[in-house]
Write a protein that holds these residues in place. Structure first.
Motif, short mmCIF file in Angstrom:
data_model
loop_
_atom_site.label_atom_id
_atom_site.label_comp_id
_atom_site.label_asym_id
_atom_site.label_seq_id
_atom_site.Cartn_x
_atom_site.Cartn_y
_atom_site.Cartn_z
N UNK A 18 0.77 -1.41 -0.09
CA UNK A 18 -0.16 -0.18 -0.13
C UNK A 18 0.84 1.34 -0.02
N UNK A 19 1.86 1.38 0.77
CA UNK A 19 2.66 2.36 0.96
C UNK A 19 3.62 2.61 -0.21
N UNK A 20 3.90 1.75 -0.92
CA UNK A 20 4.39 1.52 -2.33
C UNK A 20 3.71 2.24 -3.36
N UNK A 21 2.54 1.65 -3.36
CA UNK A 21 1.50 2.25 -4.37
C UNK A 21 1.26 3.65 -4.32
N UNK A 22 1.20 4.20 -2.86
CA UNK A 22 0.90 5.50 -2.56
C UNK A 22 2.00 6.57 -2.72
N UNK A 23 3.22 5.79 -2.96
CA UNK A 23 4.63 6.54 -2.97
C UNK A 23 4.89 7.28 -1.62
N UNK A 24 4.70 6.73 -0.61
CA UNK A 24 4.98 7.12 0.65
C UNK A 24 6.08 6.39 1.23
N UNK A 25 7.02 7.31 1.59
CA UNK A 25 8.20 6.75 2.44
C UNK A 25 7.77 6.12 3.89
N UNK A 26 8.56 4.93 4.08
CA UNK A 26 8.30 4.35 5.29
C UNK A 26 9.86 3.49 5.76
N UNK A 27 9.91 3.26 7.07
CA UNK A 27 10.85 2.37 7.62
C UNK A 27 10.24 1.07 7.78
N UNK A 28 10.99 0.09 7.35
CA UNK A 28 10.49 -1.49 7.60
C UNK A 28 11.04 -1.89 8.93
N UNK A 29 10.04 -2.26 10.07
CA UNK A 29 10.50 -2.77 11.16
C UNK A 29 10.32 -4.49 10.97
N UNK A 30 11.27 -5.28 10.83
CA UNK A 30 10.93 -6.60 10.63
C UNK A 30 10.68 -7.38 12.14
N UNK A 31 9.52 -8.08 12.11
CA UNK A 31 9.03 -8.59 13.45
C UNK A 31 9.50 -10.23 13.37
N UNK A 32 10.33 -10.70 13.95
CA UNK A 32 10.41 -12.28 14.19
C UNK A 32 9.42 -12.92 14.63
N UNK A 33 8.57 -13.57 13.92
CA UNK A 33 7.47 -14.28 14.68
C UNK A 33 7.97 -15.51 15.19
N UNK A 34 8.93 -16.07 14.55
CA UNK A 34 9.42 -17.36 15.13
C UNK A 34 10.20 -17.19 16.48
N UNK A 35 10.49 -15.98 16.91
CA UNK A 35 11.09 -15.67 18.18
C UNK A 35 9.91 -15.01 19.13
N UNK A 196 4.27 -1.81 -10.35
CA UNK A 196 5.62 -1.69 -9.57
C UNK A 196 5.21 -1.58 -8.32
N UNK A 197 4.38 -0.96 -7.81
CA UNK A 197 4.06 -0.84 -6.29
C UNK A 197 3.84 -2.26 -5.68
N UNK A 198 3.26 -3.15 -6.20
CA UNK A 198 3.33 -4.59 -5.70
C UNK A 198 4.56 -5.19 -5.56
N UNK A 199 5.39 -4.97 -6.86
CA UNK A 199 6.75 -5.55 -6.99
C UNK A 199 7.71 -5.20 -5.69
N UNK A 200 7.74 -3.84 -5.53
CA UNK A 200 8.51 -3.19 -4.70
C UNK A 200 8.12 -3.36 -3.16
#
Length: 206
Positions: A18-35, A196-200
């Motif tokens: 959604x953010x790529x489609x909107x062209x909005x910058x964001x910071x990805x914070x990965x959540x380790x589900x296994x942990x 492209x937004x989906x790909x990114x």
């Protein structure tokens, strides 16, 4: 800046796309589900339900930070704030909301249960596997009928509804769904992958 707390799951891909489609910058914070990071106090302050995805918008209403959880709520918030992903046509706007809720109440829970009982249950429960796979296929048939009529779930405009449903339909084998039986859904998934937004958004989680 928007912080996106997520992981590479059918639900987790929605917000980066959604953010790529909107062209909005964001910071990805990965959540380790296994942990079990999603169950830790730090994350529960953002999402008391202990699930991904969730966001924190540093520039929320009145310039104050705002946390949002539940993918449907997040996508509607982003669409409202940035003025995209919701059709301008009032009828298509209603359809976008319908198929967003359809995913929240149907596709997500049923696909998830079908996959869990088939792959993760401590013991096989044939009745549950059959029930949830049957329901997953029934719901996919509803999407098939819709997408035989229009290119996107809202109608002629790409919307939050497409992003909401995409993650699960991009991994249909998990729920015992064969997209060869649903040619219109399969073609829609191909259209999604060409955006492209989906790909990114997908690439951000690899």
């Amino acid at each position: 800046m928007i912080d996106v707390y997520t992981a590479s799951t059918p639900n987790g891909v929605k917000v980066p796309i959604a953010l790529e489609e909107l062209g909005v910058p964001y910071r990805l914070v990965r959540v380790n589900l296994g942990m079990q990071e999603q169950k830790q106090p730090e994350f529960l302050r953002i999402n008391p339900n202990g699930r991904i995805p969730a966001i924190v918008d540093d520039d929320g209403p009145d310039g104050q930070p705002l946390s949002v959880f539940e993918s449907g709520a997040i996508l509607c918030y982003l669409a409202g704030k940035y003025g995209g992903l919701m059709p301008r046509d009032p009828v298509e706007r209603v359809r976008a909301l319908e198929y967003t809720c359809f995913q929240i109440g149907g596709i997500g829970p049923m696909f998830g249960q079908a996959g869990w009982f088939a792959r993760s249950a401590p013991e096989p429960v044939d009745f549950a596997i059959e029930r949830y796979r049957k329901e997953s296929n029934r719901l996919t048939a509803v999407l098939e009928a819709r997408l035989q009529q229009v290119p996107w779930l809202a109608g002629h405009e790409f919307s939050v509804a497409d992003i909401m449903n995409f993650g699960w339909l991009d991994t249909p084998d998990y729920a015992g769904v064969n997209l060869a039986d649903y040619p219109a859904v399969s073609a829609w998934r191909d259209r999604m992958h060409r955006r492209p937004g989906v790909q990114k958004g997908l690439a951000a989680l690899r």
